[in-house]
Scaffold this active site. Structure first.
Site, PDB file in Angstrom:
ATOM      1  N   ARG A 154      31.326  18.796  42.003  1.00  0.00           N
ATOM      2  CA  ARG A 154      30.223  17.826  41.935  1.00  0.00           C
ATOM      3  C   ARG A 154      28.913  18.395  42.474  1.00  0.00           C
ATOM      4  NH1 ARG A 154      33.286  12.067  43.242  1.00  0.00           N
ATOM      5  NH2 ARG A 154      33.867  11.672  41.082  1.00  0.00           N
ATOM      6  N   GLY A 192      36.280   6.135  37.227  1.00  0.00           N
ATOM      7  CA  GLY A 192      36.079   4.733  36.847  1.00  0.00           C
ATOM      8  C   GLY A 192      34.930   4.549  35.875  1.00  0.00           C
ATOM      9  N   LYS A 203      49.335   3.807  36.664  1.00  0.00           N
ATOM     10  CA  LYS A 203      49.223   2.432  36.196  1.00  0.00           C
ATOM     11  C   LYS A 203      49.644   2.267  34.742  1.00  0.00           C
ATOM     12  CE  LYS A 203      45.556   1.213  39.402  1.00  0.00           C
ATOM     13  NZ  LYS A 203      45.198   2.496  39.954  1.00  0.00           N
ATOM     14  N   GLY A 210      38.896  12.261  37.552  1.00  0.00           N
ATOM     15  CA  GLY A 210      40.019  12.111  38.487  1.00  0.00           C
ATOM     16  C   GLY A 210      41.133  13.120  38.353  1.00  0.00           C
TER      17      GLY A 210
END
Length: 384
Positions: A43, A359, A204, A336
């Site tokens: 980043r 996200g 998930k 991620g």
């Protein structure tokens, strides 16, 4: 889908930038080890092109970022450990403020020479940041003449430093990183080269198997999402979209790197066992289906790839995408764990685009508007 054509920092040259104070919201939220060393500087590196463009055009750059989820002022979430690497990558000494707003910061800003960089302290040390408090946003904005948002990872949040400040600073434009994310992700959804595939994994996703009424043993299931998963299966069928689920899974008797494991059909997970990876049949089927694609988006690993024993499926998919990328297929890795997986396999640099926001990239792919992007100035349409 909202148009995301935004004015870019690339539209601004020396005439607009020289001597100007530019507030840049970057995403320097990097992982640190116990000794405060950066363990992955992706980043920080991603923020460099925008900052270099600004300082080479004589701007005074005031950098704002968050790190972690501090509750108030928390020394272990200070941005101080980022300064050495940032300075090294920019080739100039970056100054660091001990606060975000206030007289001390104002003094540092007023002393900045052209072409220099000041890093403010963690903006989330102020609870007003996440509340998007207008008074706090105004104080932050008062440090600068114009605004650049280059923090794609937080663009889906309406915070003071991503959305609030745009009400007080004009122009408010997109940085190069944010622009690249929008070009790839919006492009992938609105006009992908077809055939187009999305690979969705992560913890998930287990509910998708449960939706077929199969027992998943002790695997993680989100019961409240079963209805949604069932409706998605029906919708895919109705639209003629091929929705592929694992046919076999690698199961474990406990969640541990040294668990006992075996391969079973997805429909036959015994009680007390959990699925921790996709099996060899699933890998072969998925890879065969990917062979014909022109655009692939991957978000979420195939299993618990942190444990080598259960990393086979994830690594196989990473290698397949690297191979396809080499043949001109557009490969987009959506944030991620998927990024960590392609880094682990050593194929990150061959992918078309690696998203810096987990996200945020998912919300954009879902067709949602991102507040931090909506708030920026629209690009002026050029008459052709």
């Amino acid at each position: 889908m909202a148009t995301m054509a935004k004015k870019s920092v690339g539209d601004l040259g020396a005439a607009e930038l020289e001597g100007k104070r530019v507030l840049v919201r970057a995403d320097l939220n990097v992982p640190l080890d116990d000794n405060q060393n950066i363990t992955d500087d992706t980043r920080v590196r991603a923020a460099i092109p925008t900052i270099k463009h600004l300082i080479s055009n004589g701007a005074k750059v005031i950098l704002s970022s968050h790190l972690g989820r501090p509750k108030g002022v928390t020394p272990k979430f200070s941005l101080a450990p980022i300064v050495p690497r940032l300075s090294e990558l920019l080739g100039i000494q970056v100054q660091k403020a001990d606060d975000v707003i206030g007289p001390e910061v104002e003094k540092l800003v007023s002393a900045l020479p052209n072409g220099s960089v000041l890093l403010l302290e963690n903006v989330r040390f102020y609870k007003e940041e996440e509340k998007n408090d207008p008074e706090f946003a105004q104080k932050l904005a008062s440090l600068a003449d114009l605004y650049v948002n280059d923090a794609f990872g937080t663009a889906h949040r309406a915070h003071a430093s991503t959305e609030g400040v745009t009400k007080f600073l004009k122009p408010s434009v997109a940085g190069f990183l944010l622009q690249k994310e929008l070009d790839y992700l919006v492009g992938a959804v609105s006009s992908p080269k077809r055939p187009f595939a999305a690979i969705v994994g992560g913890s998930k996703v287990s509910s998708k198997i449960g939706a077929q009424g199969l027992s998943v043993g002790a695997s993680l299931v989100e019961e409240d999402k079963l209805e949604l998963a069932t409706s998605l299966l029906a919708k895919a069928k109705e639209k003629g979209v091929s929705l592929m689920l694992p046919t076999d899974v690698v199961i474990a008797d406990k969640f541990a790197p040294d668990a006992n494991s075996q391969v079973v059909p997805a429909s036959a997970i015994p009680d007390g066992w959990m699925g921790l990876d996709i099996g060899p049949d699933s890998i072969a089927t998925f890879n065969a289906a990917l062979e014909t694609t022109q655009t692939v988006i991957w978000n979420g690993p195939m299993g618990v790839f942190e444990f080598d024993k259960f990393a086979v499926g994830t690594e196989a998919v990473a290698k397949k995408l690297a191979e396809l990328s080499g043949k001109g297929v557009t490969t987009i890795i959506g944030g991620g764990d998927s990024v960590a997986a392609v880094e682990k396999v050593g194929v990150a640099d061959v992918m078309s685009h690696i998203s810096t926001g987990g996200g945020a990239s998912l919300e954009l792919l879902e067709g949602k508007e991102l507040p931090g992007v909506v708030a920026l100035d629209e690009a002026v349409p050029v008459a052709v």
